[in-house]
Each structure stands twice: as C-alpha cells, then as structure tokens.
Design an enzyme around this catalytic site. Structure first.
Site, PDB file in Angstrom:
ATOM      1  N   ALA A 198       0.837  -1.208  -0.011  1.00 28.07           N
ATOM      2  CA  ALA A 198      -0.145  -0.029   0.170  1.00 28.07           C
ATOM      3  C   ALA A 198       0.742   1.188   0.005  1.00 28.07           C
ATOM      4  CB  ALA A 198      -0.909  -0.154   1.071  1.00 28.07           C
TER       5      ALA A 198
ATOM      6  N   GLY B  70       0.656  -5.003   0.893  1.00 25.05           N
ATOM      7  CA  GLY B  70      -0.526  -5.337   0.183  1.00 25.05           C
ATOM      8  C   GLY B  70      -0.096  -5.827  -1.068  1.00 25.05           C
TER       9      GLY B  70
ATOM     10  N   GLU C  91      -0.322  -9.453  -0.593  1.00 23.09           N
ATOM     11  CA  GLU C  91      -1.743  -9.882  -0.269  1.00 23.09           C
ATOM     12  C   GLU C  91      -2.662 -10.037  -1.426  1.00 23.09           C
ATOM     13  OE1 GLU C  91      -1.953  -6.532   2.589  1.00 23.09           O
ATOM     14  OE2 GLU C  91      -2.761  -8.031   3.986  1.00 23.09           O
TER      15      GLU C  91
ATOM     16  N   GLU D  61       4.500  -5.065   7.217  1.00 23.46           N
ATOM     17  CA  GLU D  61       3.889  -4.199   7.879  1.00 23.46           C
ATOM     18  C   GLU D  61       4.162  -3.862   9.420  1.00 23.46           C
ATOM     19  OE1 GLU D  61       2.681  -6.548   5.884  1.00 23.46           O
ATOM     20  OE2 GLU D  61       1.046  -5.685   4.620  1.00 23.46           O
TER      21      GLU D  61
HETATM   22  N1  DAK Z   1       4.623   3.240  -0.761  1.00 22.81           N
HETATM   23  C1  DAK Z   1       5.094   4.341  -1.392  1.00 22.81           C
HETATM   24  N2  DAK Z   1       6.147   4.353  -2.169  1.00 22.81           N
HETATM   25  C2  DAK Z   1       6.905   3.372  -2.115  1.00 22.81           C
HETATM   26  C3  DAK Z   1       6.576   2.035  -1.606  1.00 22.81           C
HETATM   27  C4  DAK Z   1       5.372   1.897  -1.008  1.00 22.81           C
HETATM   28  N3  DAK Z   1       4.961   0.975  -0.233  1.00 22.81           N
HETATM   29  N4  DAK Z   1       7.605   1.183  -1.829  1.00 22.81           N
HETATM   30  C5  DAK Z   1       8.520   1.853  -2.627  1.00 22.81           C
HETATM   31  N5  DAK Z   1       8.208   3.090  -2.856  1.00 22.81           N
HETATM   32  C6  DAK Z   1       8.764   4.271  -3.409  1.00 22.81           C
HETATM   33  C7  DAK Z   1       9.883   4.772  -2.779  1.00 22.81           C
HETATM   34  O1  DAK Z   1       9.650   5.864  -1.891  1.00 22.81           O
HETATM   35  C8  DAK Z   1      10.636   5.210  -4.018  1.00 22.81           C
HETATM   36  O2  DAK Z   1      10.281   6.415  -4.211  1.00 22.81           O
HETATM   37  P1  DAK Z   1      11.309   7.877  -4.507  1.00 22.81           P
HETATM   38  O3  DAK Z   1      11.984   8.085  -3.245  1.00 22.81           O
HETATM   39  O4  DAK Z   1      12.047   7.333  -5.749  1.00 22.81           O
HETATM   40  O5  DAK Z   1      10.151   8.784  -4.850  1.00 22.81           O
HETATM   41  C9  DAK Z   1      10.694   4.223  -5.002  1.00 22.81           C
HETATM   42  O6  DAK Z   1       9.324   3.736  -4.824  1.00 22.81           O
HETATM   43  C10 DAK Z   1      11.576   3.400  -5.337  1.00 22.81           C
HETATM   44  O7  DAK Z   1      11.749   2.716  -3.997  1.00 22.81           O
HETATM   45  P2  DAK Z   1      13.285   2.622  -3.267  1.00 22.81           P
HETATM   46  O8  DAK Z   1      14.172   3.719  -3.659  1.00 22.81           O
HETATM   47  O9  DAK Z   1      13.278   2.395  -1.863  1.00 22.81           O
HETATM   48  O10 DAK Z   1      13.761   1.224  -4.210  1.00 22.81           O
HETATM   49  P3  DAK Z   1      14.969   0.136  -3.493  1.00 22.81           P
HETATM   50  O11 DAK Z   1      14.909  -0.891  -4.758  1.00 22.81           O
HETATM   51  O12 DAK Z   1      15.993   0.677  -2.610  1.00 22.81           O
HETATM   52  O13 DAK Z   1      13.749  -0.773  -2.415  1.00 22.81           O
HETATM   53  C11 DAK Z   1      12.000  -1.955  -1.429  1.00 22.81           C
HETATM   54  C12 DAK Z   1      12.958  -1.498  -2.667  1.00 22.81           C
HETATM   55  C13 DAK Z   1      10.671  -2.291  -1.829  1.00 22.81           C
HETATM   56  C14 DAK Z   1      12.559  -2.726  -0.479  1.00 22.81           C
HETATM   57  C15 DAK Z   1      11.583  -0.544  -0.755  1.00 22.81           C
HETATM   58  O14 DAK Z   1      11.301   0.596  -1.574  1.00 22.81           O
HETATM   59  C16 DAK Z   1      10.686  -0.586   0.443  1.00 22.81           C
HETATM   60  O15 DAK Z   1      10.954  -1.110   1.558  1.00 22.81           O
HETATM   61  N6  DAK Z   1       9.529  -0.170   0.198  1.00 22.81           N
HETATM   62  C17 DAK Z   1       8.364  -0.370   1.263  1.00 22.81           C
HETATM   63  C18 DAK Z   1       7.881  -1.769   1.341  1.00 22.81           C
HETATM   64  C19 DAK Z   1       6.849  -1.946   2.364  1.00 22.81           C
HETATM   65  O16 DAK Z   1       6.908  -1.422   3.321  1.00 22.81           O
HETATM   66  N7  DAK Z   1       5.685  -2.189   1.820  1.00 22.81           N
HETATM   67  C20 DAK Z   1       4.427  -2.516   2.675  1.00 22.81           C
HETATM   68  C21 DAK Z   1       3.793  -1.334   2.786  1.00 22.81           C
HETATM   69  S1  DAK Z   1       2.459  -1.309   3.995  1.00 22.81           S
HETATM   70  C22 DAK Z   1      -4.337  -1.662   6.179  1.00 22.81           C
HETATM   71  C23 DAK Z   1      -4.606  -2.085   4.913  1.00 22.81           C
HETATM   72  C24 DAK Z   1      -3.446  -2.432   4.403  1.00 22.81           C
HETATM   73  C25 DAK Z   1      -2.117  -2.100   4.374  1.00 22.81           C
HETATM   74  C26 DAK Z   1      -2.063  -1.786   5.947  1.00 22.81           C
HETATM   75  C27 DAK Z   1      -3.180  -1.358   6.685  1.00 22.81           C
HETATM   76  N8  DAK Z   1      -5.375  -1.151   6.911  1.00 22.81           N
HETATM   77  C28 DAK Z   1      -6.888  -1.629   6.420  1.00 22.81           C
HETATM   78  C29 DAK Z   1      -5.576  -0.580   7.963  1.00 22.81           C
HETATM   79  C30 DAK Z   1      -1.050  -2.439   3.757  1.00 22.81           C
HETATM   80  C31 DAK Z   1       0.160  -2.157   4.075  1.00 22.81           C
HETATM   81  C32 DAK Z   1       1.310  -2.078   3.511  1.00 22.81           C
HETATM   82  O17 DAK Z   1       1.100  -2.762   2.296  1.00 22.81           O
END
Ligand code: DAK
Length: 262
Positions: A66, A111, A114, A134
């Site tokens: 997400a 997400g 998922e 998360e």
């Molecule tokens: N959201 C927003 N931007 C993201 C992103 C994300 N999930 N993942 C990557 N990006 C963006 C980065 O910010 C970066 O943007 P700029 O800085 O270039 O503007 C760009 O994509 C490239 O990412 P990186 O520079 O970080 O690339 P790397 O190869 O170094 O790293 C990575 C790749 C996938 C390991 C890293 O980007 C990363 O850790 N991303 C976050 C992964 C993450 O934590 N995903 C889970 C998100 S939480 C809910 C419902 C659903 C959810 C929660 C609650 N409720 C109903 C309450 C779901 C939650 C999630 O999915």
C-alpha cells in the site's frame, strides 16, 4: 473511465491488468483500486474473457505494498475506508468467475503480497521477493494477509513472516506453498501466458465450477466439500461444453468449447 494507474489490455481471450505506478514500485492507493474495480466490471461483462493475468509494470515490482505516503496521515475512519476498498477488491479477484493468475515480476510486499495471494495461483520470476513488512511500519497486514498467508503456508510460517516482516525469495515462497512456479525473469511472461492460454482453451463453465468448488470447499469438512463438488458436477450435465468435450474424445478430435452458460 480513463486509466492512469493501471494498464488494461486483452490478448485474445486473456485479459491482462498491470499495476502502473512504476516510479512508486506500483504501490497501491485508492485511485488504483477505483480503476481496478472499473476494469473488473468490464471483465465481468465480457463473456469472451477466459483468464485474467495480473502483473506489475516495470522491471522491479509487482506491487511494493500500500502507498505509505498515502497512508501516513490517514485518520482511523479513512484507514477503515482504505481497508474496505482494498479488501473488497481482493474478494472480487477471489470470486471472479474466471481464473486469475498473479504474474509476480519483482517485489510483492505488504498489500502486494496480499493481492498476489488472493489470485488463484502465483507464478514468479526468480528475482521476485515476497513479504508482509507491515510490522516494521507499526501496523499489521490489512488486506487479509494474516488470513490468506496462514491458509497457504500454515500458521507458524504466517506468524514468522508477519512477526519479522522479513522478505523471502521466490524460491522460498515456492517452498512454503505460496508460489506455484518460479521462472528466470526473462521467461516469466512467456510461461505465464502459455499457462493462461492452456486454461483459456478449456470450458468456461467447468473452469468456474473448479474455482468455486476448491474455494468454497476449502473451509468446510471433507464431506461437505464433496457435496459442493457433487452439486457442481451435476450442473455440468447442463453445459454444452460437457457434450462437446465428451463427444470430441469419442470422435478422437480436439474439443471446441464455446463456453455457453447453461
Ligand atoms: N509506498 C509508497 N512508495 C513506495 C513504496 C510504498 N509501499 N515502496 C516503494 N516506494 C517508492 C519509494 O519511496 C521510492 O520513491 P522515491 O524515493 O524514488 O520517490 C521508489 O518507490 C523506489 O523505492 P526505493 O528507492 O526504496 O527502491 P529500493 O530498490 O531501494 O527498495 C523496497 C525497494 C521495496 C525494498 C523499498 O522500496 C521498500 O521497502 N518499500 C516499502 C515496502 C513496504 O514496506 N511495503 C509494505 C507497505 S505497508 C491496512 C490495509 C493495508 C495495509 C495496511 C493497513 N489497513 C486496512 C489498516 C497495507 C500495508 C502495506 O502494504
């Protein structure tokens, strides 16, 4: 509706939906779900579509979760709304009357993992990474991850992945039963479309019945699951595809399924 966050195309009778925010590694926000839902409406009303393939645009990601920049300032009510939209989309995928293949071409995190798990099965490239990170953001999976992961990989593995937030490789995801097949990156699309085409050549009514029987039967005891199957098996007799499939066998020719509904 014009799409800016997704790409929707048809290759013969196979529909292809791509998450299209490569600069944000295809992170999903409400606009993505709005467009995806519109595309699913179109798929539902197009009886020529036999299979849906879901994938991510770009080289790096299926969906990296997400959109954290969207979620960071959400109020509880907005968070709930976001969750509802996301979950509704995932349930729609799961209940879509055509098979859905997740073609995971890179990160499938949070997400994204998922969404992939809500598809009928997952094919992945050898560089793909899966995980539920998360917990590292101070939250928990919100699009059904705790539930679908434990059903696919078992309770203990689901707990380990959701509690550590660790990423696993495509091969590890295959080993725990989350992924069906892993391919070299450059072969993933071709192999996915080969399987999609094989499924698309089958009868629409029978495909729908297989999906329903396995999904509905999964959460009930064996006897009730078999009852669901018998009901569906009986209904097959009303499908012209059944007559065509069996007649083709007896006439030693390939069947030509029309996919008419009974
Ligand atoms: N959201 C927003 N931007 C993201 C992103 C994300 N999930 N993942 C990557 N990006 C963006 C980065 O910010 C970066 O943007 P700029 O800085 O270039 O503007 C760009 O994509 C490239 O990412 P990186 O520079 O970080 O690339 P790397 O190869 O170094 O790293 C990575 C790749 C996938 C390991 C890293 O980007 C990363 O850790 N991303 C976050 C992964 C993450 O934590 N995903 C889970 C998100 S939480 C809910 C419902 C659903 C959810 C929660 C609650 N409720 C109903 C309450 C779901 C939650 C999630 O999915």
């Amino acid at each position: 509706m014009d799409y800016t966050n997704i790409l929707f195309s048809k290759e013969g009778n196979i529909a292809v939906l791509k998450f299209n925010r490569p600069k944000a590694l295809n992170a999903v926000n409400p606009d993505v779900f709005r467009e995806m839902n519109d595309a699913l409406d179109k798929i539902m009303s197009d009886s020529s579509i036999r299979v849906l393939v879901l994938t991510g645009e770009g080289e790096k990601a299926f969906v990296a979760g997400a959109d954290i920049s969207h979620m960071v300032n959400l109020t509880p009510l907005q968070m709930k709304e976001f969750s509802r939209n996301g979950q509704a989309f995932l349930f729609r995928l799961e209940r879509l009357p055509v098979p859905v293949i997740a073609c995971v071409n890179g990160f499938a995190l949070g997400g994204g993992c998922e969404i992939a798990m809500a598809c009928d099965f997952i094919y992945a490239s050898d560089n793909a990474k899966f995980g539920q990170p998360e917990i590292t953001l101070g939250v928990i999976p919100g699009f059904g991850g705790t539930q679908r992961l434990s059903r696919l990989a078992g309770k203990a593995m689901a707990k380990e992945l959701c509690m550590t937030g660790a990423m696993i490789s495509a091969q590890e995801a295959k080993d725990i039963g989350m992924v069906n097949r892993v391919f070299p990156r450059e072969k993933l699309w071709e192999e996915t479309m080969k399987t999609a085409a094989s499924i698309a050549a089958k009868g629409r009514v029978a495909l729908r019945a297989v999906k329903e029987c396995i999904d509905r039967g999964f959460d009930v005891d064996l006897q009730n699951g078999c009852n669901i199957e018998s009901e569906a098996f009986g209904l097959m007799a009303t499908s012209p595809d059944k007559k065509e499939g069996m007649t083709a066998f007896l006439e030693k020719r390939a069947p030509e399924f029309k996919g008419d509904m009974y």
